[in-house]
Design an enzyme around this catalytic site. Structure first.
Site, PDB file in Angstrom:
ATOM      1  N   GLN A   1      22.220  47.227  26.449  1.00 45.19           N
ATOM      2  CA  GLN A   1      23.469  46.670  25.911  1.00 45.19           C
ATOM      3  C   GLN A   1      23.296  45.024  26.132  1.00 45.19           C
ATOM      4  O   GLN A   1      24.257  44.364  25.651  1.00 45.19           O
ATOM      5  CB  GLN A   1      24.527  47.174  26.258  1.00 45.19           C
ATOM      6  CG  GLN A   1      24.822  46.881  27.910  1.00 45.19           C
ATOM      7  CD  GLN A   1      26.214  47.691  28.469  1.00 45.19           C
ATOM      8  OE1 GLN A   1      26.098  48.830  28.407  1.00 45.19           O
ATOM      9  NE2 GLN A   1      27.066  46.852  28.790  1.00 45.19           N
TER      10      GLN A   1
ATOM     11  N   GLN B   1      34.990  47.814  23.189  1.00 44.46           N
ATOM     12  CA  GLN B   1      34.123  48.839  23.841  1.00 44.46           C
ATOM     13  C   GLN B   1      34.895  50.192  23.867  1.00 44.46           C
ATOM     14  O   GLN B   1      34.720  51.272  23.596  1.00 44.46           O
ATOM     15  CB  GLN B   1      33.837  48.409  25.227  1.00 44.46           C
ATOM     16  CG  GLN B   1      33.254  49.515  25.849  1.00 44.46           C
ATOM     17  CD  GLN B   1      32.861  48.921  27.465  1.00 44.46           C
ATOM     18  OE1 GLN B   1      31.465  48.539  27.411  1.00 44.46           O
ATOM     19  NE2 GLN B   1      33.330  49.075  28.659  1.00 44.46           N
TER      20      GLN B   1
ATOM     21  N   GLY C   1      39.660  45.318  38.952  1.00 41.37           N
ATOM     22  CA  GLY C   1      39.631  46.003  37.684  1.00 41.37           C
ATOM     23  C   GLY C   1      38.933  47.133  37.675  1.00 41.37           C
ATOM     24  O   GLY C   1      39.589  48.344  37.309  1.00 41.37           O
ATOM     25  N   HIS C   2      37.714  47.231  38.298  1.00 41.51           N
ATOM     26  CA  HIS C   2      37.380  48.493  38.673  1.00 41.51           C
ATOM     27  C   HIS C   2      38.057  49.388  39.467  1.00 41.51           C
ATOM     28  O   HIS C   2      38.030  50.586  39.270  1.00 41.51           O
ATOM     29  CB  HIS C   2      35.836  48.279  39.266  1.00 41.51           C
ATOM     30  CG  HIS C   2      34.845  47.542  38.587  1.00 41.51           C
ATOM     31  ND1 HIS C   2      34.425  45.987  38.939  1.00 41.51           N
ATOM     32  CD2 HIS C   2      33.928  47.743  37.406  1.00 41.51           C
ATOM     33  CE1 HIS C   2      33.336  45.666  37.989  1.00 41.51           C
ATOM     34  NE2 HIS C   2      33.401  46.412  37.132  1.00 41.51           N
TER      35      HIS C   2
ATOM     36  N   SER D   1      32.999  40.482  36.538  1.00 43.20           N
ATOM     37  CA  SER D   1      31.793  40.350  37.355  1.00 43.20           C
ATOM     38  C   SER D   1      31.083  39.103  36.926  1.00 43.20           C
ATOM     39  O   SER D   1      30.802  38.070  37.925  1.00 43.20           O
ATOM     40  CB  SER D   1      30.706  41.490  37.142  1.00 43.20           C
ATOM     41  OG  SER D   1      31.276  42.644  37.437  1.00 43.20           O
TER      42      SER D   1
ATOM     43  N   HIS E   1      35.352  44.721  41.401  1.00 45.77           N
ATOM     44  CA  HIS E   1      36.535  43.997  41.596  1.00 45.77           C
ATOM     45  C   HIS E   1      37.635  44.917  41.597  1.00 45.77           C
ATOM     46  O   HIS E   1      37.635  46.310  41.044  1.00 45.77           O
ATOM     47  CB  HIS E   1      36.315  42.646  40.771  1.00 45.77           C
ATOM     48  CG  HIS E   1      36.271  43.098  39.305  1.00 45.77           C
ATOM     49  ND1 HIS E   1      37.264  43.560  38.404  1.00 45.77           N
ATOM     50  CD2 HIS E   1      35.314  42.666  38.515  1.00 45.77           C
ATOM     51  CE1 HIS E   1      36.486  43.525  37.102  1.00 45.77           C
ATOM     52  NE2 HIS E   1      35.625  43.133  37.247  1.00 45.77           N
TER      53      HIS E   1
END
Ligand code: AMP
Length: 254
Positions: free
Chosen positions: A56, A148, A31-32, A181, A29
């Site tokens: 994870q 993260q 953001g990526h 996502s 999206h």
């Protein structure tokens, strides 16, 4: 764009100039794409990894159902000018007998770490493996996953990795919901309810934010002392768990 599916294939690629790596789990999206574009602007070679990292995900989490759309992702990466899309296989990254983990001890404990035990151990380990395989000069992460970014920044410092960690602002939909996502899981009604999350965080005040999230299934709403400090929250809307945060200073991470 080269598509590489093996570690050996990735190692064999000739390296031209500074390499930028964007680790992702796919279903791209904006953001990526914002990370791809930043890497494109700053690096000669842009590598995007697409790997849904089993390490994870907790046992009761959404690994099996995590959204995937490889064809669409290939096209979006190509359009964004990505040079190499790295799509490794789980059994090559985690061969039988795998038992070596990176644990960023203190930063991994609160917030997401408390609600997703082992999550950051999986994140730190896969990122170190990707760094070793791709050997980037820079790696790009989203402020959306503030803890993260803090964990990876700490790991890079503690293990003396020669990588510049770049953290870029959270991209939001026009209604304020941070792109994720996992938003694809939301029904239209759930999506409306999810808007309480960015609205609550926009107050930049944990007490007011908690009040605005009243009635939702809230995992946490807390100020976290990252760099920059953030007001972070996680909520469950139906079966979907959403996280978001707003920086409390250092405005360029908004
Ligand atoms: P993911 O594929 O969800 O693991 O995300 C890959 C990278 O994109 C991570 O560094 C995320 O923090 C970043 N990212 C995810 N959503 C956003 C967003 N809405 N804005 C900016 N970066 C994001």
């Amino acid at each position: 764009m080269r598509i590489v599916r093996t570690i050996a294939g990735m190692r064999m690629l000739s390296r031209i100039g500074p390499v930028g790596l964007v680790p992702t789990m796919g279903v791209f999206h904006e953001g990526h794409l914002s990370l791809f574009r930043a890497a494109r602007a700053e690096c000669d070679t842009v590598v995007v990894s697409l790997f849904v990292n089993p390490a994870q995900f907790g046992e009761d989490e959404d690994l099996a159902h995590y959204p995937r759309d490889e064809e669409r992702d290939l096209q979006l990466a190509r359009d964004a000018g990505v040079d190499v899309l790295f799509l490794p296989a789980a059994d090559e990254l985690y061969p039988a007998g795998f038992q070596t983990w990176v644990d960023v001890e203190e930063l991994s404990k609160p917030l997401e770490g408390e609600h997703r035990p082992g999550h950051f151990r999986g994140v730190a380990t896969i990122c170190l493996k990707l760094f070793n395989i791709v050997r980037p000069e820079r790696a790009y992460f989203g402020q959306k996953d503030a803890q993260q970014a803090a964990v990876i920044t700490r790991m890079v410092r503690d293990l003396d990795l020669e990588i510049d960690i770049r953290v870029l602002p959270t991209i939001r939909d026009t209604d304020g919901l941070a792109l994720s996502s996992r938003n694809t899981y939301l029904t239209p009604d759930e999506r409306k309810r999810a808007l309480a999350l960015p609205r609550a965080l926009a107050t930049k005040d944990p007490v007011r934010a908690r009040a605005l999230l009243n009635g939702l299934d809230v995992d946490y709403v807390e100020v976290a002392p990252f760099d920059p400090p953030v007001l972070a929250a996680a909520v469950r809307i139906g079966r979907t768990r959403l996280i978001d945060n707003v920086p409390l200073s250092g405005g360029d991470h908004e």
